[in-house]
Design an enzyme around this catalytic site. Structure first.
Site, PDB file in Angstrom:
ATOM      1  N   GLU B  35      20.135 -47.788  -3.441  1.00 13.61           N
ATOM      2  CA  GLU B  35      19.280 -48.813  -4.031  1.00 13.61           C
ATOM      3  C   GLU B  35      17.929 -48.908  -3.315  1.00 13.61           C
ATOM      4  OE1 GLU B  35      20.105 -50.033  -6.741  1.00 13.61           O
ATOM      5  OE2 GLU B  35      22.280 -49.921  -6.894  1.00 13.61           O
ATOM      6  N   GLU B  64      16.346 -53.348  -8.434  1.00 11.93           N
ATOM      7  CA  GLU B  64      17.033 -52.528  -7.425  1.00 11.93           C
ATOM      8  C   GLU B  64      17.131 -53.279  -6.099  1.00 11.93           C
ATOM      9  OE1 GLU B  64      18.515 -50.110  -8.524  1.00 11.93           O
ATOM     10  OE2 GLU B  64      17.357 -49.065 -10.057  1.00 11.93           O
ATOM     11  N   HIS B  67      20.037 -55.371  -6.305  1.00  8.33           N
ATOM     12  CA  HIS B  67      21.266 -54.590  -6.104  1.00  8.33           C
ATOM     13  C   HIS B  67      21.470 -54.288  -4.621  1.00  8.33           C
ATOM     14  CE1 HIS B  67      20.866 -52.944 -10.508  1.00  8.33           C
ATOM     15  NE2 HIS B  67      21.072 -54.238 -10.446  1.00  8.33           N
ATOM     16  N   GLU B 135      18.945 -42.376 -11.475  1.00  7.30           N
ATOM     17  CA  GLU B 135      19.879 -43.341 -12.067  1.00  7.30           C
ATOM     18  C   GLU B 135      21.231 -42.686 -12.344  1.00  7.30           C
ATOM     19  OE1 GLU B 135      19.358 -46.544 -12.366  1.00  7.30           O
ATOM     20  OE2 GLU B 135      17.241 -46.541 -11.820  1.00  7.30           O
ATOM     21  N   GLU B 165      22.883 -49.092 -13.915  1.00  9.40           N
ATOM     22  CA  GLU B 165      22.305 -47.739 -13.815  1.00  9.40           C
ATOM     23  C   GLU B 165      22.204 -47.120 -15.211  1.00  9.40           C
ATOM     24  OE1 GLU B 165      21.254 -46.957 -10.937  1.00  9.40           O
ATOM     25  OE2 GLU B 165      22.410 -48.309  -9.666  1.00  9.40           O
ATOM     26  N   HIS B 168      19.227 -48.742 -16.937  1.00 14.97           N
ATOM     27  CA  HIS B 168      17.957 -48.253 -16.383  1.00 14.97           C
ATOM     28  C   HIS B 168      17.661 -46.828 -16.854  1.00 14.97           C
ATOM     29  CE1 HIS B 168      18.177 -51.252 -12.783  1.00 14.97           C
ATOM     30  NE2 HIS B 168      17.946 -51.840 -13.933  1.00 14.97           N
TER      31      HIS B 168
END
Lengths: 91, 189
Positions: B35, B64, B67, B135, B165, B168
């Site tokens: 991340e 991110e 995360h 990703e 992910e 994204h």
């Protein structure tokens, strides 16, 4: 997921498991050598998640309810990719 | 600038004292596809990308960081009460010698994070394809982490992170489509 152990014979030529229609899982049978030191993994799996197929997201797709969206991590069923733990060699 | 909200993006509950899992989770904290690498990669690339894509990179890099904070919480919970013996048994003896139970930006093998993990090529297609790959690699890492734990609470948070992910990756793919289609060009007939 699948009910019985998969072997390479269970695969069709595309590597798609017939027991799991529309599944995000793909399968292939790795090479087996005559002198491999360890018990073989007959069938290996990988995931092909939905973003590989969606293209540019079309407008007005169905949405999850907000509590569902928060839990799943996406508002869009078209992008939801559930994943369950796998053993090496497939469950 | 940023506004900080003092809560996690998604709840992190750890149901099982499994110190070894902390060592594996660190991969998503300071690993090449972790991340931190993701956040810094996107936050830096956004300066030299077409205007239409800047906002996407800002949004995703910000997420991110959220995360990163979730992974940090998992590792912290798993290590804060561990004895030296437990840390040694979990393969974290070397980490203890260097850091006690402090978190550190390193991968599961203990290799410190490096900026060499990320690229900014200045070519929008090259950069976005790197982002899509990042990703997918992070998604795969989450799958392997989910496979390695039997803690359903931890698994729940990891599944949420894996799904992000996926989303994204989809948005980066759409960014490529925007650049391909040249949508700003005014056609006069």
């Amino acid at each position: 997921m699948s009910t019985q152990p998969l072997t390479s014979q269970a695969l069709n030529p595309q590597g798609i498991n017939p027991q799991l229609p529309n599944s995000e899982e793909r399968f292939y049978a790795p090479f087996r050598g005559p002198f491999d030191p360890c018990p073989p993994i007959l069938c290996k799996t990988y995931v092909v998640p939905p973003q590989l197929f969606l293209g540019f997201q079309p407008p007005n797709l169905p949405q999850f309810s907000l509590p569902e969206a928060l839990r799943f991590g996406t508002l869009w069923p078209a992008l939801f990719s559930p994943y369950s733990p796998q053993n090496r060699g497939g469950n | 600038m940023w506004i900080y909200e003092k809560k996690l993006q998604y709840p992190v509950r750890v149901g099982k004292c499994d110190v070894r899992m902390a060592k594996y989770l660190i991969e998503q904290y300071g690993g090449a596809d972790g991340e931190l690498a993701a956040a810094l990669r996107y936050m830096n690339q956004r300066y030299s990308i077409p205007d239409k894509i800047i906002g996407l990179l800002t949004d995703i890099s910000t997420e991110e960081l959220a995360h990163l904070e979730m992974i940090a919480t998992m590792v912290y919970k798993l290590t804060k009460d561990a004895t030296v013996e437990q840390l040694k048994e979990a393969g974290l003896g070397a980490h203890y010698a260097n850091h006690d139970s402090a978190l550190y930006y390193e991968n599961a093998g203990g290799v410190p994070w490096t900026a060499a993990y990320i690229q900014a090529k200045g070519d929008p297609i090259a950069d976005l394809y790197e982002d899509i790959a990042a990703e997918e690699k992070a998604r795969a890492t989450y799958q392997w982490l989910i496979n390695m734990t039997d803690d359903v609470d931890l698994m729940d948070s990891l599944k949420f992170l894996r799904e992000r992910e996926v989303v994204h990756s989809q948005r980066f793919r759409e960014a490529v489509e925007i650049l391909k289609e040249d949508r700003e060009y005014k056609r006069v007939f």
